[in-house]
Motif scaffolding. Structure first.
Motif, PDB file in Angstrom:
ATOM      1  N   TYR A 187     -11.630 -10.260   7.553  1.00 22.96           N
ATOM      2  CA  TYR A 187     -10.848  -9.391   6.677  1.00 22.96           C
ATOM      3  C   TYR A 187     -10.591  -8.062   7.369  1.00 22.96           C
ATOM      4  O   TYR A 187     -11.511  -7.432   7.899  1.00 22.96           O
ATOM      5  N   SER A 188      -9.329  -7.656   7.348  1.00 24.07           N
ATOM      6  CA  SER A 188      -8.961  -6.329   7.841  1.00 24.07           C
ATOM      7  C   SER A 188      -7.637  -5.944   7.212  1.00 24.07           C
ATOM      8  O   SER A 188      -6.926  -6.791   6.646  1.00 24.07           O
ATOM      9  N   ALA A 189      -7.309  -4.685   7.314  1.00 23.04           N
ATOM     10  CA  ALA A 189      -6.044  -4.196   6.753  1.00 23.04           C
ATOM     11  C   ALA A 189      -4.850  -4.902   7.385  1.00 23.04           C
ATOM     12  O   ALA A 189      -3.892  -5.276   6.700  1.00 23.04           O
ATOM     13  N   ASP A 190      -4.904  -5.111   8.705  1.00 20.35           N
ATOM     14  CA  ASP A 190      -3.786  -5.767   9.392  1.00 20.35           C
ATOM     15  C   ASP A 190      -3.652  -7.229   8.966  1.00 20.35           C
ATOM     16  O   ASP A 190      -2.536  -7.743   8.835  1.00 20.35           O
ATOM     17  N   ILE A 191      -4.784  -7.901   8.782  1.00 15.47           N
ATOM     18  CA  ILE A 191      -4.726  -9.307   8.364  1.00 15.47           C
ATOM     19  C   ILE A 191      -4.079  -9.423   6.994  1.00 15.47           C
ATOM     20  O   ILE A 191      -3.226 -10.288   6.759  1.00 15.47           O
ATOM     21  N   TYR A 224       7.908  -0.706   0.251  1.00 16.64           N
ATOM     22  CA  TYR A 224       6.998  -0.190   1.280  1.00 16.64           C
ATOM     23  C   TYR A 224       5.590  -0.758   1.096  1.00 16.64           C
ATOM     24  O   TYR A 224       5.088  -0.898  -0.018  1.00 16.64           O
ATOM     25  N   PHE A 225       4.995  -1.072   2.236  1.00 19.26           N
ATOM     26  CA  PHE A 225       3.642  -1.623   2.253  1.00 19.26           C
ATOM     27  C   PHE A 225       2.843  -0.878   3.317  1.00 19.26           C
ATOM     28  O   PHE A 225       3.392  -0.481   4.352  1.00 19.26           O
ATOM     29  N   SER A 226       1.536  -0.706   3.075  1.00 20.92           N
ATOM     30  CA  SER A 226       0.722   0.049   4.034  1.00 20.92           C
ATOM     31  C   SER A 226      -0.590  -0.666   4.327  1.00 20.92           C
ATOM     32  O   SER A 226      -1.234  -1.203   3.424  1.00 20.92           O
ATOM     33  N   ASN A 227      -0.960  -0.643   5.600  1.00 17.05           N
ATOM     34  CA  ASN A 227      -2.263  -1.159   6.012  1.00 17.05           C
ATOM     35  C   ASN A 227      -3.275  -0.021   6.162  1.00 17.05           C
ATOM     36  O   ASN A 227      -4.250  -0.128   6.898  1.00 17.05           O
ATOM     37  N   ALA A 228      -3.042   1.043   5.435  1.00 11.46           N
ATOM     38  CA  ALA A 228      -3.961   2.182   5.411  1.00 11.46           C
ATOM     39  C   ALA A 228      -4.195   2.586   3.956  1.00 11.46           C
ATOM     40  O   ALA A 228      -3.425   2.231   3.060  1.00 11.46           O
ATOM     41  N   THR A 229      -5.262   3.335   3.730  1.00 11.25           N
ATOM     42  CA  THR A 229      -5.582   3.756   2.360  1.00 11.25           C
ATOM     43  C   THR A 229      -4.871   5.042   1.963  1.00 11.25           C
ATOM     44  O   THR A 229      -4.941   5.459   0.808  1.00 11.25           O
ATOM     45  N   SER A 230      -4.176   5.659   2.911  1.00 11.98           N
ATOM     46  CA  SER A 230      -3.405   6.866   2.615  1.00 11.98           C
ATOM     47  C   SER A 230      -2.256   6.966   3.610  1.00 11.98           C
ATOM     48  O   SER A 230      -2.188   6.220   4.584  1.00 11.98           O
ATOM     49  N   GLY A 231      -1.332   7.896   3.341  1.00 12.18           N
ATOM     50  CA  GLY A 231      -0.198   8.072   4.237  1.00 12.18           C
ATOM     51  C   GLY A 231       0.991   7.218   3.847  1.00 12.18           C
ATOM     52  O   GLY A 231       0.971   6.482   2.850  1.00 12.18           O
ATOM     53  N   ASN A 232       2.040   7.330   4.656  1.00 15.38           N
ATOM     54  CA  ASN A 232       3.277   6.612   4.365  1.00 15.38           C
ATOM     55  C   ASN A 232       3.150   5.125   4.687  1.00 15.38           C
ATOM     56  O   ASN A 232       2.318   4.699   5.495  1.00 15.38           O
ATOM     57  N   GLY A 233       4.008   4.320   4.038  1.00 16.08           N
ATOM     58  CA  GLY A 233       4.057   2.896   4.305  1.00 16.08           C
ATOM     59  C   GLY A 233       5.187   2.556   5.256  1.00 16.08           C
ATOM     60  O   GLY A 233       5.930   3.432   5.707  1.00 16.08           O
ATOM     61  N   THR A 234       5.307   1.273   5.575  1.00 15.39           N
ATOM     62  CA  THR A 234       6.420   0.794   6.396  1.00 15.39           C
ATOM     63  C   THR A 234       7.358  -0.029   5.531  1.00 15.39           C
ATOM     64  O   THR A 234       6.937  -0.698   4.574  1.00 15.39           O
ATOM     65  N   ALA A 235       8.634   0.003   5.874  1.00 16.53           N
ATOM     66  CA  ALA A 235       9.658  -0.651   5.051  1.00 16.53           C
ATOM     67  C   ALA A 235       9.697  -2.149   5.317  1.00 16.53           C
ATOM     68  O   ALA A 235       9.556  -2.605   6.450  1.00 16.53           O
ATOM     69  N   HIS A 236       9.937  -2.941   4.245  1.00 14.78           N
ATOM     70  CA  HIS A 236       9.999  -4.397   4.361  1.00 14.78           C
ATOM     71  C   HIS A 236      11.083  -4.953   3.440  1.00 14.78           C
ATOM     72  O   HIS A 236      11.300  -4.461   2.333  1.00 14.78           O
ATOM     73  N   THR A 237      11.752  -5.991   3.950  1.00 10.03           N
ATOM     74  CA  THR A 237      12.819  -6.640   3.171  1.00 10.03           C
ATOM     75  C   THR A 237      12.537  -8.126   2.975  1.00 10.03           C
ATOM     76  O   THR A 237      13.436  -8.893   2.649  1.00 10.03           O
ATOM     77  N   ALA A 238      11.278  -8.537   3.185  1.00  4.99           N
ATOM     78  CA  ALA A 238      10.871  -9.920   2.949  1.00  4.99           C
ATOM     79  C   ALA A 238       9.362  -9.929   2.700  1.00  4.99           C
ATOM     80  O   ALA A 238       8.634  -9.054   3.180  1.00  4.99           O
ATOM     81  N   TYR A 239       8.890 -10.936   1.974  1.00  6.73           N
ATOM     82  CA  TYR A 239       7.458 -10.999   1.647  1.00  6.73           C
ATOM     83  C   TYR A 239       7.118 -12.409   1.170  1.00  6.73           C
ATOM     84  O   TYR A 239       8.000 -13.232   0.919  1.00  6.73           O
ATOM     85  N   LYS A 240       5.809 -12.698   1.042  1.00  8.58           N
ATOM     86  CA  LYS A 240       5.356 -13.972   0.495  1.00  8.58           C
ATOM     87  C   LYS A 240       5.312 -13.855  -1.026  1.00  8.58           C
ATOM     88  O   LYS A 240       4.489 -13.138  -1.587  1.00  8.58           O
ATOM     89  N   ALA A 241       6.237 -14.555  -1.669  1.00 19.33           N
ATOM     90  CA  ALA A 241       6.356 -14.480  -3.131  1.00 19.33           C
ATOM     91  C   ALA A 241       5.401 -15.468  -3.796  1.00 19.33           C
ATOM     92  O   ALA A 241       5.360 -16.642  -3.439  1.00 19.33           O
TER      93      ALA A 241
END
Length: 675
Positions: free
Chosen positions: A143-147, A554-571
């Motif tokens: 388990y990790s934020a990136d995973i 936006y989704f983030s692999n951190a507990t604070s700060g800005n996220g990164t933009a995404h236009t697809a995901y696992k629904a």
């Protein structure tokens, strides 16, 4: 007259002993897989209670059970493995339950026993245990934020563990502004807001490992549905707390060397210990007790960790600490005996490195010289480092018994489960089970003077129900429609009472924020968190991400700060797209929250409509007939066989066999299915 053989497994010799029978005792076994009188249950073989004589042989088998002063008496707390033969040909396997013993003039006269089929055996194996009691060690994962991020927005193909977009903290919105608006870079969905979900198929694999059974069927009768996309892409949502926190898998502490062997045996191969103390020492006047301690030496201070003590592989103590250079003596266990095996593991959410001493003390208090300790020690001289944090699946399982979860899945997809040996179980949809059955003409064996034709028991309404949900979206749906989301109140247009098939699961209604971006909430109408009932979800498109049109979140692999933009995901949600066809986990045909299309392939339409349609056909009849069957048919007849009598075809609702005469009393339902 048929020669009946009943054999019971001896728990000591592991051989099967033949029970002696009365010459005139009637022994009958009733067989059923799905009964129209209770269509929500899956049945197994069972017998009426019958008696066997208290002969010398049978007294030996039942270990003179009537005499309760014997320590090695036959146990009635558990059922015994057994099988039945007819003229030496195998008929049924299952369990024998000893019910009672008749005594006359202080002498045992007979025993009363009951035979139960192998599906009952599976329930016995589950023994009231919860999902969280399963050993998931082989399935725990890094388990990790990136995973987590990769599983949500990067990796196209789905895995056994996924992270659905379900919020337990914030009421996510899109475009409404504020701290919950995930269309803003500063307010992304954060990885640690998400709970995991696990494939149902993987849980079945864990159950197989735990109870040493095979749920995949046999070569002759494979569990086809367990490899079907409609099952392999269904997930159980793993949420049993208000908010997510990482619960890591334990790391066994290993030992390099041991110093003495006085009153304990330390096994350096298995990294376990047990007491070897004698009864003479235990009863000595100066003996105080035996205690286990550990002392840890960490290379880095200030990190959180826990110590877990195990007795015979079962956790008995968990303690939490902060790493220091020298922990001092930490208590692990006491009150040992010579049969129990102990070990200790460390749990940490980030790698920690340490040396350790295992201190096993036998304490005495001499009346003259005073207290003293005899030590048996083990050491960890080379640094041990805990593995990268692994998420412990068992610690996230919802609160539900294994048997309730298992039967809930059977009800959800109208599955049947059967076994001929108590180890290999076949699981398949009821309709496929019937489709694989042979057609057998029994006309020549029917006793023509025993035919009875009756109407099929009817219900005016059959309710297919989910558990009530507290999610704010579900509450709104219920308020507008007067029925729980995903539930179906099916009117049969017939007389009778109501009948309900209720799943032990909650059906979470997702919210489409924009385009095909849908999320779920385990939040009440006042936006307070809640722990839901177990939730079953579908991975909408297992092979690829769901693309959004002109929509960015936006989704983030951190507990604070800005996220990164995404236009697809696992629904995730209540629907699955496979081979160009969409299936739903809702009982009625309902509008998709993802695509806004009505999904006709509902649970009812896909798995129940044929069976219900056959039962409530106006031409349906329930016929009761008796037949004298030859051994060849009696021992090979299966519950999915279609029975021909004269010019009409039937399915077997149930049949009872008199084992001594070969007479079978059938309850048959007219079959209008297309061949």
């Amino acid at each position: 007259m048929i020669t009946v053989g009943i054999y019971i497994k001896n728990l000591f010799t592991l051989q099967y002993d033949r029970v002696e029978l009365f010459n005139d005792e009637k022994i009958s076994v009733t067989s059923s897989i799905q009964n129209i009188n209770d269509i929500g249950k899956t049945y197994t073989d069972f017998s009426q209670t019958f008696t066997v004589p208290a002969t010398k042989n049978n007294n030996k088998i039942f270990k003179h059970w009537y005499e309760n002063s014997l320590d090695n008496s036959f146990s009635t707390l558990i059922k015994s493995d057994a099988y039945i033969e007819l003229d030496t040909i195998p008929f049924r396997s299952g369990k024998i339950q000893l019910e009672s013993c008749d005594i006359k003039n202080s002498q045992a006269q007979s025993y009363s026993i009951t035979f139960i089929g192998n599906l009952g055996n599976l329930k016995d194996k589950f023994a009231g245990l919860l999902l969280k009691n399963l050993d998931t060690t082989n399935y725990d994962f890094l388990y990790s934020a990136d995973i987590v991020k990769n599983k949500v927005v990067t990796t196209a193909a789905s895995a056994d563990i996924m992270f659905p977009l379900i919020s337990s903290n914030r009421y996510w919105n899109y475009g409404a502004g504020g701290v919950n608006d995930i269309s803003l870079i500063a307010n992304p969905i954060r990885y640690n807001e998400l709970f995991p979900a696990i494939r149902l198929k993987t849980i079945f694999n864990i159950i197989e490992d735990e109870f040493n059974v095979n749920l995949q069927g046999t070569t002759e009768n494979p569990s086809d549905f367990l490899t079907d996309a409609r099952f392999t892409n269904a997930y159980l949502y793993l949420k049993n707390a208000d908010s997510f926190s990482l619960k890591s898998s334990p790391n066994l502490i290993t030992w390099d060397a041991k110093t003495t062997a006085n009153y304990f045996d330390i096994n350096l191969t298995n990294d376990t210990w047990r007491s070897t103390i004698t009864n003479e020492t235990l009863t000595a006047d100066d003996f105080v007790g035996q205690f286990a301690f550990i002392r840890l030496y960490f290379t880095v201070a200030g990190l959180s960790y826990s110590l877990v003590t195990y007795k015979n592989g079962v956790e008995i103590l968990r303690q939490s600490f902060i790493t220091v250079s020298d922990s001092g003596k930490i208590y692990l266990a006491n009150n040992f005996n010579t049969t129990d095996i102990y070990s200790v593991s460390i749990v940490a959410n980030e790698p920690v490195t340490f040396d350790a001493d295992l201190l096993l003390e036998t304490q005495f208090d001499d009346p003259e010289s005073g207290p003293y300790v005899v030590s048996d020690d083990a050491t960890k001289n080379t640094n041990q480092t805990t593995l990268v944090a692994k998420l412990s699946i068992k610690d996230y399982f919802p609160e539900i018994k294994i048997e309730d979860f298992f039967s809930g899945v059977l009800k959800m997809f109208n599955l049947t489960c059967f076994s001929s040996d108590g180890t290999n179980y076949t699981i398949d949809t009821l309709e496929n089970y019937y489709n694989l059955g042979n057609i057998i003409n029994l006309t020549e064996y029917i006793k023509t003077d025993t035919t009875n034709l009756t109407r099929v028991k009817t219900y005016k309404k059959i309710n297919f129900l989910y558990e009530k949900s507290e999610s704010l979206v579900n509450v709104g749906f219920n308020s507008n429609n007067a029925v729980e989301y995903g539930s179906l109140l099916y009117n049969t247009n017939a007389d009778g009472e109501e009948y309900s098939i209720k799943l032990p699961f909650e059906d979470l209604n997702f919210n489409n924020l924009k385009d095909k971006l849908q999320v779920g909430y385990t939040l009440k109408t006042d936006l307070q968190k809640y722990i839901p009932k177990p939730i079953i979800l579908y991975d909408y498109n297992p092979a690829t991400l769901t693309a959004l049109t002109a929509t960015t979140f936006y989704f983030s692999n951190a507990t604070s700060g800005n996220g990164t933009a995404h236009t697809a995901y696992k629904a995730f949600g209540q629907e699955l797209l496979t081979s160009g066809i969409t299936y739903s986990l809702n009982f009625p045909a309902q509008q998709s929250t993802l695509t806004n299309q009505v999904i006709d392939n509902s649970l009812y339409q896909t798995y129940y409509s044929n069976y219900i349609g056959n039962v409530f056909n106006y031409r349906a009849r329930l016929i009761k007939v008796s037949a004298i069957l030859p051994i060849s048919i009696l021992t090979s007849l299966k519950l999915n066989n279609r029975i021909i009598i004269r010019d009409k075809r039937y399915i077997i609702n149930s049949f009872t066999t008199d084992l001594t005469t070969g007479e079978a009393s059938f309850e048959l339902l007219t079959d209008f299915r297309t061949l």
